[in-house]
Design an enzyme around this catalytic site. Structure first.
Site, mmCIF file in Angstrom:
data_model
loop_
_atom_site.group_PDB
_atom_site.id
_atom_site.type_symbol
_atom_site.label_atom_id
_atom_site.label_comp_id
_atom_site.label_asym_id
_atom_site.label_seq_id
_atom_site.Cartn_x
_atom_site.Cartn_y
_atom_site.Cartn_z
ATOM 1 N N PRO A 94 -5.399 -5.545 11.410
ATOM 2 C CA PRO A 94 -6.843 -5.515 11.610
ATOM 3 C C PRO A 94 -7.229 -4.097 12.067
ATOM 4 O O PRO A 94 -6.827 -3.650 13.150
ATOM 5 C CB PRO A 94 -7.081 -6.547 12.717
ATOM 6 C CG PRO A 94 -5.848 -7.418 12.690
ATOM 7 C CD PRO A 94 -4.738 -6.483 12.318
ATOM 8 N N LEU A 95 -7.944 -3.391 11.235
ATOM 9 C CA LEU A 95 -8.157 -1.964 11.473
ATOM 10 C C LEU A 95 -8.856 -1.702 12.800
ATOM 11 O O LEU A 95 -9.734 -2.450 13.217
ATOM 12 C CB LEU A 95 -8.949 -1.371 10.311
ATOM 13 C CG LEU A 95 -8.224 -1.459 8.955
ATOM 14 C CD1 LEU A 95 -9.140 -1.006 7.819
ATOM 15 C CD2 LEU A 95 -6.947 -0.636 8.967
ATOM 16 N N ASP A 121 -9.376 6.162 7.779
ATOM 17 C CA ASP A 121 -10.839 6.112 7.822
ATOM 18 C C ASP A 121 -11.315 4.745 8.300
ATOM 19 O O ASP A 121 -12.293 4.637 9.034
ATOM 20 C CB ASP A 121 -11.404 6.349 6.410
ATOM 21 C CG ASP A 121 -10.958 7.681 5.842
ATOM 22 O OD1 ASP A 121 -11.293 8.722 6.430
ATOM 23 O OD2 ASP A 121 -10.249 7.676 4.815
ATOM 24 N N GLY A 122 -10.605 3.717 7.851
ATOM 25 C CA GLY A 122 -11.021 2.360 8.185
ATOM 26 C C GLY A 122 -11.015 2.116 9.684
ATOM 27 O O GLY A 122 -11.963 1.553 10.244
ATOM 28 N N HIS A 165 -4.278 3.000 -3.207
ATOM 29 C CA HIS A 165 -4.422 2.398 -1.877
ATOM 30 C C HIS A 165 -3.644 1.086 -1.753
ATOM 31 O O HIS A 165 -2.791 0.970 -0.887
ATOM 32 C CB HIS A 165 -5.891 2.160 -1.534
ATOM 33 C CG HIS A 165 -6.072 1.312 -0.317
ATOM 34 N ND1 HIS A 165 -6.248 1.852 0.929
ATOM 35 C CD2 HIS A 165 -6.026 -0.032 -0.144
ATOM 36 C CE1 HIS A 165 -6.321 0.862 1.805
ATOM 37 N NE2 HIS A 165 -6.197 -0.292 1.180
ATOM 38 N N HIS A 167 0.828 -1.207 0.000
ATOM 39 C CA HIS A 167 0.000 0.000 0.000
ATOM 40 C C HIS A 167 0.865 1.261 0.000
ATOM 41 O O HIS A 167 1.298 1.717 1.062
ATOM 42 C CB HIS A 167 -0.881 0.019 1.248
ATOM 43 C CG HIS A 167 -1.785 -1.168 1.349
ATOM 44 N ND1 HIS A 167 -3.140 -1.099 1.100
ATOM 45 C CD2 HIS A 167 -1.523 -2.460 1.654
ATOM 46 C CE1 HIS A 167 -3.679 -2.292 1.243
ATOM 47 N NE2 HIS A 167 -2.717 -3.137 1.594
ATOM 48 N N HIS A 201 -26.291 -17.049 26.449
ATOM 49 C CA HIS A 201 -25.230 -16.838 27.437
ATOM 50 C C HIS A 201 -24.434 -18.107 27.744
ATOM 51 O O HIS A 201 -23.586 -18.094 28.626
ATOM 52 C CB HIS A 201 -25.823 -16.276 28.736
ATOM 53 C CG HIS A 201 -26.147 -14.813 28.649
ATOM 54 N ND1 HIS A 201 -26.904 -14.294 27.638
ATOM 55 C CD2 HIS A 201 -25.789 -13.766 29.436
ATOM 56 C CE1 HIS A 201 -27.015 -12.986 27.804
ATOM 57 N NE2 HIS A 201 -26.340 -12.637 28.874
ATOM 58 N N ARG A 241 -19.940 -20.807 36.846
ATOM 59 C CA ARG A 241 -20.831 -20.032 37.715
ATOM 60 C C ARG A 241 -21.229 -20.893 38.920
ATOM 61 O O ARG A 241 -21.375 -20.422 40.031
ATOM 62 C CB ARG A 241 -22.087 -19.659 36.925
ATOM 63 C CG ARG A 241 -23.118 -18.989 37.773
ATOM 64 C CD ARG A 241 -24.465 -18.876 37.049
ATOM 65 N NE ARG A 241 -25.409 -18.209 37.941
ATOM 66 C CZ ARG A 241 -26.696 -18.461 37.974
ATOM 67 N NH1 ARG A 241 -27.230 -19.324 37.145
ATOM 68 N NH2 ARG A 241 -27.479 -17.836 38.832
ATOM 69 N N ASP A 291 -30.031 -17.917 32.299
ATOM 70 C CA ASP A 291 -29.809 -16.892 31.266
ATOM 71 C C ASP A 291 -29.940 -17.464 29.853
ATOM 72 O O ASP A 291 -30.104 -16.728 28.885
ATOM 73 C CB ASP A 291 -28.434 -16.227 31.427
ATOM 74 C CG ASP A 291 -28.488 -15.051 32.394
ATOM 75 O OD1 ASP A 291 -29.619 -14.620 32.727
ATOM 76 O OD2 ASP A 291 -27.424 -14.568 32.808
ATOM 77 N N GLU A 342 -16.138 -5.307 25.492
ATOM 78 C CA GLU A 342 -15.203 -6.446 25.513
ATOM 79 C C GLU A 342 -14.072 -6.295 24.501
ATOM 80 O O GLU A 342 -12.918 -6.599 24.783
ATOM 81 C CB GLU A 342 -15.952 -7.766 25.240
ATOM 82 C CG GLU A 342 -16.829 -8.259 26.384
ATOM 83 C CD GLU A 342 -18.214 -7.632 26.376
ATOM 84 O OE1 GLU A 342 -18.482 -6.751 25.536
ATOM 85 O OE2 GLU A 342 -19.036 -8.030 27.231
ATOM 86 N N HIS A 374 -1.842 -1.374 7.210
ATOM 87 C CA HIS A 374 -1.573 -1.628 5.782
ATOM 88 C C HIS A 374 -0.541 -0.639 5.240
ATOM 89 O O HIS A 374 0.127 -0.916 4.268
ATOM 90 C CB HIS A 374 -2.868 -1.575 4.963
ATOM 91 C CG HIS A 374 -3.600 -0.267 5.047
ATOM 92 N ND1 HIS A 374 -4.410 0.056 6.108
ATOM 93 C CD2 HIS A 374 -3.635 0.794 4.213
ATOM 94 C CE1 HIS A 374 -4.918 1.264 5.909
ATOM 95 N NE2 HIS A 374 -4.458 1.738 4.773
ATOM 96 N N SER A 424 -19.956 -10.743 38.905
ATOM 97 C CA SER A 424 -20.090 -12.089 38.336
ATOM 98 C C SER A 424 -18.741 -12.722 38.053
ATOM 99 O O SER A 424 -18.568 -13.929 38.167
ATOM 100 C CB SER A 424 -20.864 -12.037 37.015
ATOM 101 O OG SER A 424 -22.145 -11.513 37.219
HETATM 102 C C1 LIG Z 1 -10.740 -5.223 10.416
HETATM 103 C C2 LIG Z 1 -10.253 -5.039 9.000
HETATM 104 N N1 LIG Z 1 -11.131 -5.083 7.990
HETATM 105 C C3 LIG Z 1 -10.721 -4.932 6.719
HETATM 106 C C4 LIG Z 1 -9.400 -4.765 6.435
HETATM 107 C C5 LIG Z 1 -8.926 -4.670 4.989
HETATM 108 N N2 LIG Z 1 -8.543 -3.276 4.679
HETATM 109 C C6 LIG Z 1 -7.267 -2.881 4.739
HETATM 110 S S1 LIG Z 1 -7.084 -1.254 4.411
HETATM 111 C C7 LIG Z 1 -8.731 -1.066 4.155
HETATM 112 C C8 LIG Z 1 -9.293 0.268 3.801
HETATM 113 C C9 LIG Z 1 -8.898 1.267 4.785
HETATM 114 O O1 LIG Z 1 -9.154 2.543 4.347
HETATM 115 P P1 LIG Z 1 -8.381 3.726 5.047
HETATM 116 O O2 LIG Z 1 -8.266 3.492 6.473
HETATM 117 O O3 LIG Z 1 -9.050 4.966 4.610
HETATM 118 O O4 LIG Z 1 -6.927 3.616 4.460
HETATM 119 P P2 LIG Z 1 -6.337 4.368 3.200
HETATM 120 O O5 LIG Z 1 -7.199 3.999 2.021
HETATM 121 O O6 LIG Z 1 -6.407 5.799 3.501
HETATM 122 O O7 LIG Z 1 -4.963 3.843 3.083
HETATM 123 C C10 LIG Z 1 -9.402 -2.262 4.340
HETATM 124 C C11 LIG Z 1 -10.866 -2.433 4.181
HETATM 125 C C12 LIG Z 1 -8.497 -4.728 7.517
HETATM 126 N N3 LIG Z 1 -7.197 -4.600 7.357
HETATM 127 N N4 LIG Z 1 -8.956 -4.838 8.772
#
Ligand SMILES: Cc1ncc(C[n+]2csc(CCOP(=O)(O)OP(=O)(O)O)c2C)c(N)n1
Length: 660
Positions: A119-120, A156-157, A260, A29, A471, A518, A467, A409, A69, A382
């Site tokens: 993982p975003l 953004d993600g 991207h 990227h 649960h 429990r 529950d 969580e 990324h 709990s």
């Molecule tokens: C939880 C998660 N879902 C999906 C992805 C796959 N993914 C990687 S980058 C991206 C888009 C992110 O967009 P943005 O944060 O705006 O990054 P930019 O395009 O500005 O580099 C996605 C969907 C990921 N890495 N993590």
């Protein structure tokens, strides 16, 4: 002072290294590193307190690239600022097998990578945990030893992911004013414009959760610098919305999703070279620019030395405690405290729920380990995670050791990862086991990173009762056992619970989960044994000569197995019982131990109030499994065990049928 021209060239060095590495790997990227290069340059060349010669300096500022990324941004910075273990060769190996420069930043691959991101949203929550740790340790050890910022860069993600909200709401509530979040506001995600899927007013959103908010032109170094300085004066965490152009500098592709996630291509790189007036060949940084970056990397060397002097001058007990805590070592009396506790349990073996047994064990543990940071996702009564030593942490008082994470969580688990990564504290949580699903991505990352976080997962089966099935975990033990490097404990009584806690704490490079009941359980370990029998994962609890039947069980079902074995004995059928508190530790034993534990009895029965998956390694494909084959139901626990056929009678009947 860095002139605008110099700044631009320093930022362009990041852009070209990132472009070149992605191009060579033919994967990656380039857009984010190119767009966020100005923000990163201002931060790393003027504000970030770090020393590439001492990457683990306990009081360094933390920088988290939540938008993992864009990893080439981080790798370029580490190389440029002079981390010895990040060379141009490493950049050339971007995304290759075995390289430090993995597709997404991986904790432990190279110094300066503070956490694994990809993982975003996780990185934002990790950073919140780091800021919590800093504030807590500053309270405990004083600002001479702990006083640093935590910076995080997201896209953004990250902000769209739900976890970000859990994390920022908590950070705002706790007034974590040394936390600074840069938003790479480039309006682009993978599918195209953000407007395809989102129209959140992010500034209003952050204001609503009590953050200080600032908007800047993300390509204007003066505005970025002013925002960081304003953040340093804030009494709240600061959100800096940096308006940027993704792929900044690429004449034809900047500002579009085309930059991207794929290489720019030779033509566009050549055009970018022209547009940015960059003459160096691929992977070469002009000497004056490299020199400026290396100077940025030595900026904090004096601060680091001064800090080391302060540590050296610190009173001996405090100094060694600080050092021990950051080394992640337990106190020398830890094992003795557990041993004494085990002796006490043997004197009067209690009939208790393992969640209560866990509280009792924690009472001992928290008494000797001041580094534990307990907590719960709003289930303290709990989960039984708050012991007598633990006062609640509040926005104005971090002298406590107990976090009310709220009903969050996922944010909790990710922030705990941040606490552990920061160092100096051992976080443990509380939650219902069923909601491990809500924090599974963060538990997985803890396992991938090899960090010590401990999840207290109570209400671990249909034993939850009234529950009902929403649960009642059924597939969760199997699902959690499937995560590599995670230790999942399911202790059978108070002694095993103490042993499992001991193991979770001793394993500095592994996360653990404790599945706890429990409902009350009869003690199964009646005699004191010095050895931690749970350490081998499974062990023979009830022996029998010439056993016809082996019964393997974990947690609450061990009691049933023991009773069944006694009944079978009365009927002339020799049955042994194996307790299985931790399948992963058992898997790691030598073959001869495993063979001996599995034994040679012709009839093998597995009992766990959960799905069968994974049990065949004990009982074989032709073994009998007594457990769950569907979701649970709502009703008193004892009725449910009967309804689903998880009873002493069922075990005895199965054994008789096969042993006959
Ligand atoms: C939880 C998660 N879902 C999906 C992805 C796959 N993914 C990687 S980058 C991206 C888009 C992110 O967009 P943005 O944060 O705006 O990054 P930019 O395009 O500005 O580099 C996605 C969907 C990921 N890495 N993590």
């Amino acid at each position: 002072m860095i002139s605008r021209e110099k700044h631009d060239r320093m930022a362009n060095a990041i852009r070209f290294l990132s472009m070149d590495a992605v191009e060579k790997a033919n994967s990656g990227h380039p857009g984010l590193p190119m767009g966020a290069a100005d923000v990163a340059t201002v931060l790393f060349s003027r504000y970030l307190k770090f020393d590439p010669k001492a990457p683990l300096w306990a009081d360094r500022d933390r920088f988290v690239l939540s938008a993992g990324h864009g990893s080439m941004l981080l790798y370029s910075l580490l190389y440029l600022t002079g981390y010895e273990d990040m060379t141009v060769e490493d950049l050339k190996q971007f995304r290759q097998l075995g390289s430090k420069t993995a597709g997404h930043p991986e904790y432990g691959h190279a110094s300066g990578i503070e956490t694994t991101t990809g993982p975003l949203g996780q990185g934002i929550a990790n950073a919140v945990g780091m800021a919590i740790a800093e504030r807590k340790l500053e309270e405990e050890f004083g600002s001479d030893l702990q006083n640093h910022y935590t910076y995080v860069l997201c896209g953004d993600g990250c902000l769209m992911e739900g976890i970000s909200h859990e994390a920022i709401a908590l950070a705002g509530h706790l007034k974590l004013n040394k936390l600074v979040l840069f938003w790479d506001d480039n309006n682009i995600t993978i599918d195209g414009a953000v407007s395809l899927s989102d129209s959140t007013d992010q500034i209003a959103r952050f204001q609503a959760v009590h953050w200080n908010t600032i908007k800047v032109d993300g390509h204007n170094p003066d505005e970025i610098a002013a925002a960081i300085e304003a953040a340093h004066k804030s009494e709240r965490p600061t959100f800096i919305a940096c308006k940027t152009t993704i792929g900044f500098g690429a004449p034809n592709k900047a500002g579009t999703h085309k930059v991207h996630g794929s290489p720019l291509g030779a033509d566009e790189i050549a055009a970018t070279r022209k547009a940015l007036n960059w003459e160096s060949p691929a992977f070469e940084t002009p000497a004056d620019v490299l020199e400026a970056w290396r100077a940025a990397g030595t900026r904090s060397a004096d601060a680091r030395k001064a800090w080391e002097d302060r540590l050296a001058a610190t009173e001996e007990t405090k100094k060694s405690e600080f050092t021990r805590r950051f080394a992640g070592e337990l106190v020398s009396g830890f094992d003795a405290a557990i041993d004494t506790y085990k002796k006490k349990l043997a004197e009067n073996p209690p009939t208790v729920a393992t969640r209560k047994a866990s509280e009792d064990a924690l009472e001992v543990i928290n008494g000797v380990l001041p580094e534990t940071l307990g907590g719960s996702a709003d289930l303290t009564p709990s989960n039984n995670t708050k012991t007598s030593q633990m006062k609640s942490i509040t926005p104005t008082d971090f002298s406590g050791r107990y976090m009310h994470w709220g009903i969050r969580e996922h944010g909790m688990a990710a922030a705990m990862n941040g606490v552990a990564l920061h160092g100096g504290l051992i976080p443990y949580s509380g939650g219902f086991m069923i909601f491990s699903d809500y924090c599974r991505p963060s538990i997985r990352l803890a396992a991938l990173m090899g960090i010590r976080v401990i999840h207290v997962l109570t209400h671990d089966s249909i034993g939850v009762g009234e529950d009902g099935p929403t649960h009642e975990p059924v597939e969760h033990m199997a699902a959690l056992r499937a995560i590599p490097n995670l230790l999942m404990f399911r202790p059978a009584d108070a002694v095993e619970t103490a042993e499992c806690w001991q193991l979770a704490l001793q394993n500095q490079h592994r996360p653990s989960g404790l599945a706890l009941t429990r409902q009350n359980l009869a003690p199964s370990r009646l005699d004191y044994v010095a050895e931690n029998l749970s350490a081998k994962g499974a062990y023979e609890l009830v022996a029998a000569d010439n056993a016809k039947v082996s019964i393997f069980a974990s947690g609450s079902e061990v009691e049933l197995a023991v009773k069944a074995a006694a009944e079978l004995k009365g009927k002339g059928i020799a049955a042994r019982v194996v307790s299985v508190p931790c399948v992963e530790l058992f898997d790691e034993q030598p073959d001869d131990y495993k063979k001996a534990v599995i034994g040679t009895a012709p009839v093998k029965i597995g009992v766990e109030a959960a799905v069968r998956q994974g049990w065949d390694k004990f009982i074989g494909a032709d073994g009998t499994f007594i457990g769950m084959h569907s979701f649970g139901a709502s009703g008193p626990a004892k009725d449910l065990f009967k309804h689903f056929g998880i009873t002493v009678e069922a075990i005895v009947a199965a054994a008789e049928a096969k042993a006959a």
